[in-house]
Motif scaffolding. Sequence first.
Motif, PDB file in Angstrom:
ATOM      1  N   LEU A 138       0.301  -0.885  -0.193  1.00  0.00           N
ATOM      2  CA  LEU A 138      -0.099   0.220   0.103  1.00  0.00           C
ATOM      3  C   LEU A 138       0.988   1.252  -0.222  1.00  0.00           C
ATOM      4  N   SER A 139       2.088   0.983   0.907  1.00  0.00           N
ATOM      5  CA  SER A 139       2.873   2.342   0.378  1.00  0.00           C
ATOM      6  C   SER A 139       3.090   2.490  -1.263  1.00  0.00           C
ATOM      7  N   LYS A 142       0.056   4.063  -2.868  1.00  0.00           N
ATOM      8  CA  LYS A 142       0.073   5.469  -2.323  1.00  0.00           C
ATOM      9  C   LYS A 142       0.734   6.641  -2.513  1.00  0.00           C
ATOM     10  N   HIS A 143       2.142   5.791  -2.648  1.00  0.00           N
ATOM     11  CA  HIS A 143       2.895   7.175  -2.360  1.00  0.00           C
ATOM     12  C   HIS A 143       4.021   6.816  -4.040  1.00  0.00           C
ATOM     13  N   ARG A 164      -7.449  -3.649   2.449  1.00  0.00           N
ATOM     14  CA  ARG A 164      -6.631  -3.418   2.135  1.00  0.00           C
ATOM     15  C   ARG A 164      -6.931  -3.805   0.458  1.00  0.00           C
ATOM     16  N   ALA A 167      -8.814  -0.994  -0.595  1.00  0.00           N
ATOM     17  CA  ALA A 167      -7.980   0.495  -0.204  1.00  0.00           C
ATOM     18  C   ALA A 167      -7.145   0.189  -1.633  1.00  0.00           C
ATOM     19  N   VAL A 171      -7.399   3.507  -3.998  1.00  0.00           N
ATOM     20  CA  VAL A 171      -5.538   3.806  -5.506  1.00  0.00           C
ATOM     21  C   VAL A 171      -6.244   4.256  -6.610  1.00  0.00           C
ATOM     22  N   ASP A 174      -8.897   6.800  -7.716  1.00  0.00           N
ATOM     23  CA  ASP A 174      -8.305   7.955  -8.028  1.00  0.00           C
ATOM     24  C   ASP A 174      -7.196   8.325  -8.596  1.00  0.00           C
TER      25      ASP A 174
END
Length: 237
Positions: A138-139, A142-143, A164, A167, A171, A174
């Motif tokens: 996830l890091s 997202k990054h 997740r 989640a 992402v 988005d």
Amino acid sequence: MFLKSVEIRRDEYTDEREYPFSIPAIKALDKLHFHSNVTFLVGENGSGKSTLLEAIAYQCGFHTAGGGRNNEYEVDSSAAILGNAIRLSWMPKVTNGFFLRAETFYHFASYIDTLDADVLSNYGGRSLHHQSHGEAFLSLFKHRFGKKAIYLLDEPEAALSPARQLALMRVIKDLSADAQFIIATHSPILLGYPEAQILNFDEQPVEEIRYEDTLHYIVTRRFLENRKTVLQELFED
């Protein structure tokens, strides 16, 4: 959407009895067209979906063990065989993106640890090895992920809990207006992403399939709704 299609160049074949050209889905494949910003590749283990995804990553210039165009580290890879035999059609072509390969993610995380702090900040500023497998995924999402790029994900659900996985879907939502995702998966949760294109590698030639017609959905729904019956059938002598 950037990548419009992938085509296997028949003149590049060596021997259809040899791997990976012997895989039924690859053997029968001429050209695949993508018409959604989010495409899923589904099929049983060994059906060829991950093999084709690796070949696309190779043609994109991404590290075939995981990474983008500027990531260089040593890991054995066999993707170049099929990668040299495919042609990608772009409109327009993009060079930004990332290939996530769940089974070799450890090697990618070790490589990131050798880089300076500025690069590490692109992955959340914290060693991926100092997080759980799911947290590290996830890091990364997202990054590291951004717009005007193509993202190739090979079984991203391998490290993600159901929550997740949801989640990750956020992402994707988005970013999907300005990015393209091609994802090989076994997850009935991810496959439920709205208006996604789903390509079934269990059929030859590969063809589109409705979410509700995938084995992932059918088997999961039957188990959840009839758990005792399914287990009784499974365990009976």
